[in-house]
Design a protein around this motif. Structure first.
Motif, PDB file in Angstrom:
ATOM      1  N   GLY A 455       0.824  -1.210   0.000  1.00  0.00           N
ATOM      2  CA  GLY A 455       0.000   0.000   0.000  1.00  0.00           C
ATOM      3  C   GLY A 455       0.855   1.256   0.000  1.00  0.00           C
ATOM      4  N   THR A 456       1.893   1.272   0.856  1.00  0.00           N
ATOM      5  CA  THR A 456       2.763   2.439   0.945  1.00  0.00           C
ATOM      6  C   THR A 456       3.486   2.676  -0.381  1.00  0.00           C
ATOM      7  N   LEU A 457       4.030   1.586  -0.964  1.00  0.00           N
ATOM      8  CA  LEU A 457       4.787   1.758  -2.205  1.00  0.00           C
ATOM      9  C   LEU A 457       3.891   2.265  -3.331  1.00  0.00           C
ATOM     10  N   ILE A 458       2.687   1.682  -3.449  1.00  0.00           N
ATOM     11  CA  ILE A 458       1.774   2.128  -4.516  1.00  0.00           C
ATOM     12  C   ILE A 458       1.449   3.604  -4.306  1.00  0.00           C
ATOM     13  N   TYR A 459       1.134   3.956  -3.064  1.00  0.00           N
ATOM     14  CA  TYR A 459       0.776   5.337  -2.757  1.00  0.00           C
ATOM     15  C   TYR A 459       1.916   6.287  -3.128  1.00  0.00           C
ATOM     16  N   VAL A 460       3.101   5.967  -2.621  1.00  0.00           N
ATOM     17  CA  VAL A 460       4.212   6.903  -2.768  1.00  0.00           C
ATOM     18  C   VAL A 460       4.652   7.011  -4.233  1.00  0.00           C
ATOM     19  N   PHE A 461       4.695   5.880  -4.933  1.00  0.00           N
ATOM     20  CA  PHE A 461       5.093   5.951  -6.338  1.00  0.00           C
ATOM     21  C   PHE A 461       4.057   6.706  -7.164  1.00  0.00           C
ATOM     22  N   ALA A 462       2.770   6.497  -6.853  1.00  0.00           N
ATOM     23  CA  ALA A 462       1.730   7.227  -7.586  1.00  0.00           C
ATOM     24  C   ALA A 462       1.911   8.729  -7.384  1.00  0.00           C
ATOM     25  N   MET A 463       2.197   9.139  -6.154  1.00  0.00           N
ATOM     26  CA  MET A 463       2.303  10.573  -5.879  1.00  0.00           C
ATOM     27  C   MET A 463       3.598  11.166  -6.417  1.00  0.00           C
ATOM     28  N   TRP A 464       4.668  10.369  -6.406  1.00  0.00           N
ATOM     29  CA  TRP A 464       5.898  10.878  -7.030  1.00  0.00           C
ATOM     30  C   TRP A 464       5.646  11.153  -8.506  1.00  0.00           C
ATOM     31  N   ASN A 465       5.068  10.181  -9.189  1.00  0.00           N
ATOM     32  CA  ASN A 465       4.794  10.353 -10.614  1.00  0.00           C
ATOM     33  C   ASN A 465       3.878  11.544 -10.850  1.00  0.00           C
ATOM     34  N   SER A 466       2.801  11.568 -10.092  1.00  0.00           N
ATOM     35  CA  SER A 466       1.831  12.631 -10.261  1.00  0.00           C
ATOM     36  C   SER A 466       2.467  13.991  -9.984  1.00  0.00           C
ATOM     37  N   GLY A 467       3.236  14.076  -8.892  1.00  0.00           N
ATOM     38  CA  GLY A 467       3.829  15.348  -8.491  1.00  0.00           C
ATOM     39  C   GLY A 467       4.827  15.859  -9.515  1.00  0.00           C
ATOM     40  N   VAL A 468       5.708  14.984  -9.970  1.00  0.00           N
ATOM     41  CA  VAL A 468       6.716  15.420 -10.934  1.00  0.00           C
ATOM     42  C   VAL A 468       6.035  15.793 -12.261  1.00  0.00           C
ATOM     43  N   THR A 469       5.013  14.997 -12.645  1.00  0.00           N
ATOM     44  CA  THR A 469       4.272  15.320 -13.873  1.00  0.00           C
ATOM     45  C   THR A 469       3.646  16.710 -13.765  1.00  0.00           C
ATOM     46  N   GLN A 470       2.958  16.946 -12.640  1.00  0.00           N
ATOM     47  CA  GLN A 470       2.348  18.258 -12.422  1.00  0.00           C
ATOM     48  C   GLN A 470       3.378  19.364 -12.513  1.00  0.00           C
ATOM     49  N   GLY A 471       4.460  19.188 -11.728  1.00  0.00           N
ATOM     50  CA  GLY A 471       5.480  20.231 -11.650  1.00  0.00           C
ATOM     51  C   GLY A 471       6.047  20.556 -13.025  1.00  0.00           C
ATOM     52  N   LEU A 472       6.288  19.497 -13.824  1.00  0.00           N
ATOM     53  CA  LEU A 472       6.849  19.736 -15.154  1.00  0.00           C
ATOM     54  C   LEU A 472       5.818  20.377 -16.085  1.00  0.00           C
ATOM     55  N   MET A 473       4.549  19.932 -15.976  1.00  0.00           N
ATOM     56  CA  MET A 473       3.523  20.505 -16.862  1.00  0.00           C
ATOM     57  C   MET A 473       3.338  21.997 -16.577  1.00  0.00           C
ATOM     58  N   TRP A 474       3.442  22.352 -15.303  1.00  0.00           N
ATOM     59  CA  TRP A 474       3.229  23.756 -14.932  1.00  0.00           C
ATOM     60  C   TRP A 474       4.343  24.665 -15.444  1.00  0.00           C
ATOM     61  N   ARG A 475       5.482  24.080 -15.772  1.00  0.00           N
ATOM     62  CA  ARG A 475       6.598  24.933 -16.221  1.00  0.00           C
ATOM     63  C   ARG A 475       7.011  24.617 -17.655  1.00  0.00           C
ATOM     64  N   THR A 476       6.150  23.969 -18.416  1.00  0.00           N
ATOM     65  CA  THR A 476       6.472  23.684 -19.814  1.00  0.00           C
ATOM     66  C   THR A 476       5.996  24.833 -20.692  1.00  0.00           C
ATOM     67  N   TYR A 477       6.914  25.376 -21.458  1.00  0.00           N
ATOM     68  CA  TYR A 477       6.578  26.474 -22.367  1.00  0.00           C
ATOM     69  C   TYR A 477       6.661  25.991 -23.809  1.00  0.00           C
ATOM     70  N   SER A 478       5.781  26.522 -24.637  1.00  0.00           N
ATOM     71  CA  SER A 478       5.850  26.168 -26.056  1.00  0.00           C
ATOM     72  C   SER A 478       6.940  26.996 -26.720  1.00  0.00           C
ATOM     73  N   GLU A 479       7.173  26.742 -27.995  1.00  0.00           N
ATOM     74  CA  GLU A 479       8.214  27.483 -28.703  1.00  0.00           C
ATOM     75  C   GLU A 479       7.904  28.974 -28.744  1.00  0.00           C
ATOM     76  N   SER A 480       6.607  29.299 -28.687  1.00  0.00           N
ATOM     77  CA  SER A 480       6.251  30.711 -28.743  1.00  0.00           C
ATOM     78  C   SER A 480       6.436  31.400 -27.389  1.00  0.00           C
ATOM     79  N   GLY A 481       6.836  30.622 -26.355  1.00  0.00           N
ATOM     80  CA  GLY A 481       7.118  31.253 -25.067  1.00  0.00           C
ATOM     81  C   GLY A 481       5.913  31.348 -24.160  1.00  0.00           C
ATOM     82  N   ALA A 482       4.796  30.734 -24.531  1.00  0.00           N
ATOM     83  CA  ALA A 482       3.629  30.724 -23.666  1.00  0.00           C
ATOM     84  C   ALA A 482       3.521  29.349 -23.007  1.00  0.00           C
ATOM     85  N   LEU A 483       2.780  29.279 -21.903  1.00  0.00           N
ATOM     86  CA  LEU A 483       2.603  27.999 -21.227  1.00  0.00           C
ATOM     87  C   LEU A 483       1.905  27.020 -22.174  1.00  0.00           C
TER      88      LEU A 483
END
Lengths: 548, 293
Positions: A455-483
């Protein structure tokens, strides 16, 4: 419980529950136009129930004076049962809110079932209900065994245990009615805070009074940690909850702090609640039950000392890492990060001290799921503190902050460290407390172990993936410089992880239910004919005597 | 108190303390701990020397690198603006026809517009712009104020019934509640309005109601909705003859609208979004409308 009390103690108990009834009545009358009144009625009913119980048994025979030759374990037994009840409640609500995040329509359009109200029921339920009861129950046991002194009296341990649970019930019911200070992990309103302060001061006095009467020349390291936990939590609780109620008839209050000072005070509290509630207290637990179960001496007394003072000193200054890149002045952020990095050293020294203690007992870790729970807890403690120091570094924090990575980090600590050390310790403690030869089922402990770990491993791995995905999506810019992504895009991306997280939580909850069943059946199993350590598990110092 | 003894496994001496069977070894602190402690401390102290850190009475140590978080944010925002100016300038300066004829510029409009629409518009109008109860479908339905990009841009800029001084203003009066029409007339005009979009409503039984409803409509509604109920862009009154409804086209919804009136709100985006982004969103919506046709 009441039969254990002397006539004088029964009188005191009558006065306390009578006073509680009067306070409840005053709250009910003064707050009749407010939700405070609802809590007033609840307090009054609790007071009256206690009063009725006292009256019924007031004239029961005086307790056997021979009891003073034994340790006072009845409050520990009650605390263990309360721990398990809160575990199931708190983790069930956790599963509920996890499911809500994946399927937000499950609120049934009811205010009390909304995420904002249920989430603190989960956090307080597991931290204070489950963790707090486990700390109180085990601290009474460890304190007596390592001082060879009986608890000083028979009323204050009950006052602390039951008073604390009254606080937890007031807190949780208040959240569902919408009462909150909106301070994370310090949500209960002013009257609940005042009550907890009283309970906590009595708790500390039990510690001091027992230690003063100890029959051991030295104070064992577990007691340093338990005392740091009690003392610092008192300080944090009082300062962060300084508030002015809008009237004595209202549940609502306003904090003494505002703006960035309020944020800093809150996270000084919040971080040290993690430090002194969820770390120090449970390190105290670990320092007793792990070497006891392993049958090994502590690896290094010297290491215990430097890690204790390292943890106690460093944690105090690290809270500002919760406010990186906010309105908090940068110099405070730098210092928070600097202390957080050094904090890893005593944290790992503690984890290392515990793991090295297992040298010579690793075969027991393999064979005994109870000891394996404790060993795994220490490993998760080490991993989580490494992750914590890492996330406190500003550059890392700029990615991880506000994402599910934080949630994953917290649960690596809460599930992997706190819950595992509690369950390991309870399994070790229960047979002794109820004088049973062994647990009802060693196999069920194995089942629980694997449920908890997966249970702990599933929980923690799910949140690591989710968190890093979120963090990266929030800071991804297109070539035109917009989010590139909108916020809702990141929510859609998280959905599968939220389902996985709920499954991990479900496994962990099932483990807690298995544990409750196993411990319940142990209590119902026949009593041991002769306990192995019969005649040894006795205090050298009985309870406080007249004139002492 | 037990005596100090040698532990067979580790070879270290115990301290001689014992608590309920728990003993402690007097193992020296491993060197690795000191190395770790010293290196972590060196790192942290160095960091505090480089960055703003130690406080004084009135001020704080600025750090050798002269770092300033807020200046960095301002600079990074300015750099972002400068980077995007390669196309935001074109969006602001060129006219709509030129932009819509420029494939690379429209590529940017579609990419960035998707994100801007999701962040700012989708909460009311839906992720695809197809509307929600109370909020119009702005992709398929005829628009109330006009659907050329310039008009859409003006709607986004000033809003509808918003706090902007130049706001578009549209109000459906509460004919029933404010007793402008007797209840029987409300019911008749509702029946008539239903027939505008669904002629099958008309039967021999309600022919008389519909006839009177038409008169009531001509007297009370046509000024805004037009003689034929097809709506008027000058007043922002919607077309009642099509299949698109903001507040629902069933009898009870229409009756609610006639009885209580409606006053929808679209916020003003001027000041919240840059002129370039407002224009870009107008282009994006117009582009989606063209694609949907």
């Amino acid at each position: 419980m009441i039969a254990d009390l002397t006539r004088a103690e029964r009188t005191w108990a009558m006065i306390i529950v009578g006073g509680l009834t009067v306070i409840g009545l005053a709250m009910a009358v003064g707050g009749r136009n407010d939700l405070l009144g609802v809590h007033g009625w609840m307090v009054m009913i609790v007071g009256l129930a206690g009063f009725a119980m006292m009256i019924r048994q007031f004239d029961a025979p005086e307790p056997d004076p021979e009891r003073l030759q034994h340790y006072y374990d009845a409050p520990t037994r009650a605390g263990i049962i309360l721990t398990l009840i809160w575990a199931v409640i708190g983790m069930f609500v956790g599963l509920w809110v996890a499911t809500l995040l994946a399927f937000p329509d499950l609120t049934f359009d009811a205010a009390w079932a909304s995420f904002g109200r249920l989430r603190p029921v989960h956090t307080s339920g597991v931290i204070f209900g489950f963790g707090g009861n486990a700390l109180i129950a085990t601290s009474y046991h460890v304190l007596q065994r390592t001082t060879r002194a009986r608890l000083p009296d028979q009323i204050s341990p009950w006052f602390v245990l039951l008073g604390y649970n009254l606080f937890c019930v007031i807190a949780a019911s208040g959240y569902m009615m919408g009462l909150t200070q909106s301070k994370e992990y310090a949500e209960p309103e002013w009257y609940a805070d005042i009550w907890l302060t009283i309970v906590w001061v009595v708790y500390f006095s039990i510690y001091i009074r027992t230690l003063m009467r100890r029959k051991e020349p030295h104070i064992y390291v577990a007691n340093w940690y338990y005392m740091a936990f009690i003392l610092v939590v008192a300080m944090l609780h009082i300062i962060n909850n300084l508030a002015v109620p809008i009237s004595l008839g209202s549940a609502k209050s306003y904090s003494l702090f505002s703006g960035v000072q309020d944020a800093m005070t809150q996270w000084w509290y919040g971080h040290n609640a993690v430090a002194f509630f969820l770390t120090s207290g449970f390190l105290g637990m670990m320092y007793y039950y792990l070497p006891k179960r392993a049958g090994r001496p502590i690896f290094s007394y010297r290491l215990s000392i430097i890690s204790f003072w390292g943890i106690t000193f460093m944690y105090m200054w690290a809270g500002s890492h919760h406010l990186h890149y906010t309105a908090l002045p940068q110099w405070v952020q730098t210092l928070g990060m600097a202390f957080s990095v050094v904090l890893l050293v005593p944290s790992w020294a503690s984890a290392g001290n515990a793991l090295m203690t297992l040298n010579g007992a690793w075969h027991k870790v393999r064979d005994d799921a109870v000891l394996r729970f404790m060993a795994l807890a220490v490993i998760f403690y080490g991993l989580t503190t490494l992750e914590g120091s890492f996330m406190a570094i500003q550059a890392v924090n700029s990615l991880s902050h506000y994402t599910d990575w934080t949630i994953g980090h917290v649960h690596a600590g809460a599930l992997g460290w706190v819950a595992m050390i509690v369950f390991g310790s309870l399994y070790a403690l229960v047979p002794t407390m109820w004088k049973r030869p062994k647990l009802y089922s060693a196999k069920l402990v194995e089942v629980h172990f694997w449920l908890a770990l997966s249970g702990t491993l599933i929980y923690v791995f799910a949140m690591w993936n989710s968190g890093v995905t979120q963090g990266l999506m929030w800071r991804t810019y297109s070539e035109s410089g917009a989010l590139t992504y909108s916020f809702i895009d990141s929510l859609v991306a998280m959905h599968p992880y939220y389902i996985a997280r709920a499954i991990g939580g479900l496994l962990f909850l099932l483990g807690a239910i298995v544990a409750s069943y196993n411990i319940g059946m142990t209590i119902r199993s026949p009593i041991a004919e002769t306990s192995d350590d019969a005649g040894q598990d006795l205090p050298a110092q009985p309870a406080l005597q007249a004139g002492e | 108190m037990a005596l100090s003894e040698r532990d067979k496994v580790s070879g270290h001496m115990t301290t001689g303390h014992e608590w309920n069977g728990i003993k402690e070894l007097n193992t020296p602190v491993p060197r690795v701990v000191y190395i770790f402690l010293i290196s972590a401390t060196i790192f942290s102290v160095t960091w505090t020397i480089l960055m703003p850190s130690w406080p004084g009475i009135n001020d704080y140590f600025r750090g050798l690198l002269g770092a300033d978080q807020q200046a960095e944010v301002r600079q990074s925002v300015a750099e972002g603006v400068a980077e995007r100016s390669s196309w935001t300038d074109a969006i602001v300066d060129e006219d709509f026809t030129t932009i819509r004829a420029d494939p690379s510029l429209m590529q940017t409009v579609r990419e960035t517009g998707k994100m801007l629409f999701a962040e700012n518009c989708a909460a009311c109008h839906g992720a695809e712009g197809l509307g929600n109860p109370g909020f119009p479908n702005i992709i398929q339905a005829p628009t109330m104020w006009g659907d050329d990009p310039a008009t859409i841009m003006e709607t986004i800029r000033v809003g509808i019934n918003s706090a902007h001084d130049e706001t578009r203003y549209g109000q459906m009066l509460a004919f029933g509640r404010d007793q402008m029409l007797p209840l029987s007339d409300v019911d008749r005009v509702v029946t008539y309005v239903q027939t505008l979009s669904d002629p099958a409503i008309a039967t021999a039984d309600n022919a008389e109601d519909i006839g009177e409803g038409a008169t009531i409509f001509a007297d009370n509604c046509a000024a805004c909705h037009g003689e034929t109920g097809t709506g008027m862009q000058e007043t922002g009154a919607p077309n009642l003859t099509d299949q698109y409804w903001i507040y629902g086209g069933d009898r009870s919804s229409i009756r609610h609208t006639v009885y209580y009136g409606r006053q929808g709100l679209m916020p003003t985006w001027e000041g919240r979004l840059t002129p370039a982004y407002i224009k870009l969103l107008a282009l994006y919506v117009a582009d989606l409308r063209t694609a949907a046709k």
